[in-house]
Design an enzyme around this catalytic site. Structure first.
Site, mmCIF file in Angstrom:
data_model
loop_
_atom_site.group_PDB
_atom_site.id
_atom_site.type_symbol
_atom_site.label_atom_id
_atom_site.label_comp_id
_atom_site.label_asym_id
_atom_site.label_seq_id
_atom_site.Cartn_x
_atom_site.Cartn_y
_atom_site.Cartn_z
ATOM 1 N N CYS A 113 5.837 4.523 9.019
ATOM 2 C CA CYS A 113 6.517 3.748 7.969
ATOM 3 C C CYS A 113 7.983 4.063 7.760
ATOM 4 O O CYS A 113 8.802 3.146 7.678
ATOM 5 C CB CYS A 113 5.788 3.952 6.645
ATOM 6 S SG CYS A 113 4.148 3.244 6.666
ATOM 7 N N GLU A 115 0.849 -1.199 0.000
ATOM 8 C CA GLU A 115 0.000 0.000 0.000
ATOM 9 C C GLU A 115 0.880 1.243 0.000
ATOM 10 O O GLU A 115 1.760 1.374 0.830
ATOM 11 C CB GLU A 115 -0.875 -0.049 1.265
ATOM 12 C CG GLU A 115 -1.934 0.982 1.305
ATOM 13 C CD GLU A 115 -2.737 1.019 0.005
ATOM 14 O OE1 GLU A 115 -3.515 0.106 -0.224
ATOM 15 O OE2 GLU A 115 -2.553 1.971 -0.782
ATOM 16 N N LYS A 163 8.261 -1.716 -2.045
ATOM 17 C CA LYS A 163 7.600 -0.942 -0.988
ATOM 18 C C LYS A 163 8.646 -0.346 -0.038
ATOM 19 O O LYS A 163 8.611 0.841 0.299
ATOM 20 C CB LYS A 163 6.613 -1.842 -0.237
ATOM 21 C CG LYS A 163 6.068 -1.263 1.041
ATOM 22 C CD LYS A 163 5.128 -0.107 0.815
ATOM 23 C CE LYS A 163 4.826 0.562 2.130
ATOM 24 N NZ LYS A 163 3.723 1.445 2.145
#
Ligand code: UDX
Length: 448
Positions: free
Chosen positions: A259, A144, A203
């Site tokens: 993140c 995502e 990612k």
């Protein structure tokens, strides 16, 4: 998941969690009480909930019924054992895989949505294959890329969707099934399919590159402060080079969020575990620079306040890791507060979205001092002008738009003189603020 449901009314999507309160909140009649604040989210939930979007704690039933299962659990940095402080903790991912393997009686496509180290898909596949009961699985990686505060916008119109799968006929079928779900609203050319390992690594690499840009401009901001260059002007000048581009070049008190730090630490750990020490050192520098930026912001406050903040009141405007979110994970404000509290400052915090409980929980988590001490030295107020009253200094930690609109003249009257503002986001108009009478220090700007 809400957006997937909104865009695919023909598909039933059930979101399950063991946390009863959370699921109850997702089912709350009052859409203002959803567990996450995100612009546009309640409208999406309102449209899909009860139609083809359901929230439930009956995990086994949902596993049995599903053809496709998304694993979207936390993968925090490990706080124990091997890889402590660096590697991702895969405990929750593994528990999910084991539960699926135990419960499933029909073939499934399992999609990794959580951010995971490279080759995790193999571990998931092993668990599913060896503890299952003859059920066939395909594991896909579908990271995502949405950012908080703009999540709905990012999902509606993503730069790309990435889907990694096994290089086999069955793998391709699984990939196609997921492509079809996204293709209901995303142009096919934006849906990128790769092998699983590329998807998993992309990612981590994307977050590392973004964080690196912030650390790069922050490194330049320190140079600006001593040379007379202005960091916004430098950002603009370099960002107009189409090879560099203008985004993620805003100097700040340091990046936060769930993140960036976690994913870089994870990347560093993976590189080290393959013996790639130079690669590991290269990326670790991004974190070192970020820690330095937070520290030097706090230390500058102490030094400008005549080398002591003991017993002085410092007003914090903002606690969230960026504007338009109530998320505080890894927020620079936490670390700046910690340094100042160590210097016995008294802090008053105002943030338009973050709760008092959250702020104390963030500080208590650091374990630097007792919870009582944190509550004695730091107060949370619900009104910005009140937060600034009688302050020796004001520090701006989050770039909330409303801070720009305040009556700074009125604030000037209510603070202790000389009046100081430390702008960690460089959002105020420095010259106007100085004309009012404040001593104004902003990241990346030399003070006259
Ligand atoms: C990030 C990634 O952008 C997203 O693609 C990924 O899926 C999750 O991690 P997020 O953490 O929500 O998203 O926020 P982001 O907008 O990337 O900001 C991260 C931090 O960097 C914030 O603290 C922000 O204030 C800071 N930042 C960002 C800067 O200091 N300067 C910038 O120019 C951009």
């Amino acid at each position: 998941m809400s957006v997937l449901a909104q865009k695919n009314p023909h598909i039933k999507i059930t979101v399950v969690d063991i946390n009863k309160e959370r699921i109850a909140a997702w089912n709350d009649e009052d859409l203002n009480d959803l567990p996450i604040y995100e612009p546009g989210l309640k409208e999406v939930v309102n449209e899909a909930r009860g139609r083809n979007l359901f929230f439930s704690t009956d995990i086994d039933k949902a596993i049995q019924e599903a053809e496709m299962i998304f694993i979207s659990v936390n993968t925090p940095t490990k706080t124990y054992g091997k890889g402590k402080g660096m590697a991702a903790d895969l405990k929750y991912v593994e528990l999910c895989a084991r539960q699926i393997a135990t419960v499933a009686t029909s073939d499934k496509i399992v999609v990794e949505k959580s951010t995971l180290p490279v080759r995790t898909a193999q571990a998931i596949k092993d668990i599913l294959d060896y503890t299952g009961n003859g059920v066939k699985y395909q594991v896909l990686s579908n990271p995502e890329f949405l950012a908080e505060g703009t999540a709905i916008q990012d999902l509606m119109n993503p730069d790309r969707v990435l889907i990694g799968g096994e290089e086999s006929e069955e793998g391709q079928e699984a990939i196609d099934a997921l492509v079809d779900i996204y293709a209901t609203w995303i142009p096919k050319e934006k849906i990128l399919t790769t092998n699983v390992w590329s998807s998993e690594l992309s990612k981590l690499a994307a977050n590392a590159f973004l964080a690196q840009r912030v650390s790069s401009i922050n490194a330049i901001s320190e140079l600006c402060e001593v040379t007379g260059a202005d960091v916004d002007e430098v950002s603009k000048a370099i960002g107009m080079d189409s090879r560099i581009g203008p985004k993620f070049l805003k100097a700040s008190v340091g990046f936060g969020g769930s993140c960036f730090q976690k994913d870089i630490l994870n990347l560093v750990y993976i590189a080290k575990s393959y013996g790639l020490n130079e690669v590991a050192d290269y990326w670790e520098q991004v974190i070192i620079m970020n820690d330095h930026q937070k520290n030097r912001f706090a230390e500058n406050i102490v030094s400008k306040l005549y080398n002591t903040v003991s017993g002085k009141k410092i007003a914090f405007l903002g606690w969230a890791f960026k504007k338009d979110t109530n998320d505080t994970r890894e927020s620079a404000a936490i670390y700046v507060a910690d340094v100042l509290l160590n210097e016995q400052a008294e802090i008053t915090v105002y943030d338009p979205k973050v709760s008092e409980e959250r702020i104390y929980a963030d500080l208590d988590y650091l374990n630097t001092r007792s919870p009582e001490e944190n509550r004695r030295l730091l107060k949370v107020v619900k009104e910005p002008y009140k937060a600034c009253e009688n302050a020796h200094a004001i520090a701006i930690l989050t770039e909330w738009d409303e801070f720009k609109e305040y009556d700074w003249q009125k604030i000037f009257v209510s603070v202790i003189k000389p009046a100081f503002i430390f702008d960690g986001r460089k959002i105020l108009e420095g010259n106007k603020i100085q004309d009012i009478g404040f001593q104004y220090y902003a990241i990346g700007r030399q003070t006259n």
